[in-house]
Design an enzyme around this catalytic site. Structure first.
Site, short mmCIF file in Angstrom:
data_model
loop_
_atom_site.label_atom_id
_atom_site.label_comp_id
_atom_site.label_asym_id
_atom_site.label_seq_id
_atom_site.Cartn_x
_atom_site.Cartn_y
_atom_site.Cartn_z
N CYS A 68 122.59 103.46 -134.55
CA CYS A 68 122.51 103.32 -136.02
C CYS A 68 121.87 104.51 -136.70
CB CYS A 68 121.76 102.04 -136.37
SG CYS A 68 119.99 102.06 -135.92
N HIS A 107 116.01 100.06 -137.27
CA HIS A 107 117.41 100.05 -137.70
C HIS A 107 117.55 100.75 -139.05
CE1 HIS A 107 121.55 98.80 -137.59
NE2 HIS A 107 121.45 98.20 -138.76
N ASP A 122 126.68 98.62 -143.41
CA ASP A 122 126.16 98.90 -142.07
C ASP A 122 127.34 99.00 -141.12
OD1 ASP A 122 124.94 98.89 -139.58
OD2 ASP A 122 123.49 97.32 -140.08
#
EC number: 2.3.1.5
Length: 290
Positions: A68, A107, A122
């Site tokens: 991520c 994250h 995302d």
């Protein structure tokens, strides 16, 4: 860094002038189906970098993926470059075995504002937890998507992302009780606040996740890519293919062990990845579900 090269990498050929929800959704879907969520560098003796130029070269030029902190960083750059109003946010991942959220902000996600409406975007959570459309930043509203029903709730300034999942059918009895299978129908995913972040906020955790014995990324190699019907995952030497809603309210999940001679071909055909160094698959004891 060339935005046109990015569009070519993700296969996006539509409007770059309409800064609307439809365009945002298309860019998200093109990226999540072209750029794998993966940590293979760590298991090839290489580092996972945070520098945006390094990320661009790795994902766009070398046609790789990342986790991520890389994949959503690239998405944040691309959406900002296109002219979207973007904010980088930080999240705390829910750790199922201990029933709590991570103590560290591990994250990276993106907030996009369109006509005064805010959305969470995302492209790098991976597996069957990956959103396929931007989520409207509104509390307590079910948001059905192809992978599952997603739900955002807010409490005292903290937002929580949860997921309501379907049943899953595994035709190969050998894998019916695999520890890779998510057992919870209602699944907490991560929490976050709306405090703006910069990439430097993630420097410590980027190093920690690559070095700590407590990091699942150290103990397990993974690669995940969304498809038109579901998602492919390679965890250690186990390849899975999930087809969402192959029949009413049931996902089909197929498993296969991949031997050393097959790994290179699986990475190429299922994920579009060609590695420059020798890859050593690894699946440790820390829980990792698909």
């Amino acid at each position: 860094m060339d935005i046109e090269a990015y569009f070519e990498r993700i296969g996006y050929k539509n409007s770059v002038n309409k800064l609307d929800l439809a365009t945002l959704t298309e860019v998200l879907q093109h990226q999540m189906r072209a750029v794998p969520f993966e940590n293979l560098n760590m298991h090839c003796g290489e580092a996972m970098h945070l520098d945006l130029q390094d990320i661009f070269d790795h994902i766009v030029r070398k046609k790789r993926g990342g986790w991520c902190l890389q994949v959503n960083h690239l998405l944040y750059w691309a959406l900002t470059k296109m002219g979207f109003e973007t904010t980088m946010l930080g999240g705390y991942v829910y750790i199922t075995p201990v029933s709590k959220y991570s103590s560290e902000m591990v994250h990276l996600l993106v907030q996009v504002t369109i006509s005064d409406r805010k959305y969470i975007v995302d492209s790098a959570y991976g597996g069957s937890y990956q959103m396929w459309e931007p989520l409207e930043l509104t509390s307590g509203k079910d948001q059905p998507q192809v992978p599952a029903i997603f739900l955002l709730t807010e409490e005292n300034g903290t937002w929580y992302l949860d997921q309501i999942r379907r049943e899953q059918y595994v035709p190969n009895e050998e894998f019916v009780n695999s520890d890779l299978l998510e057992k919870n129908k209602y699944r907490k995913i991560y929490s976050f606040t709306l405090e703006p972040r910069v990439i430097e906020d993630f420097e410590y955790v980027n190093s920690y996740l690559q070095t700590s014995p407590a990091s699942v990324f150290v103990s397990t190699s993974f690669c995940s890519l969304q498809t038109s019907e579901g998602v492919h995952c390679l965890v250690g030497s186990t390849f899975t293919s999930r087809r969402f809603s192959y029949k009413d309210d049931v996902d089909l999940v197929e498993f296969k062990y991949v031997n050393e001679e097959e790994i290179e071909d699986v990475l190429k055909t299922a994920f579009g990845i060609s590695l420059e160094r020798k890859f050593v698959p690894k699946h440790g004891e820390l829980v990792f579900t698909i």
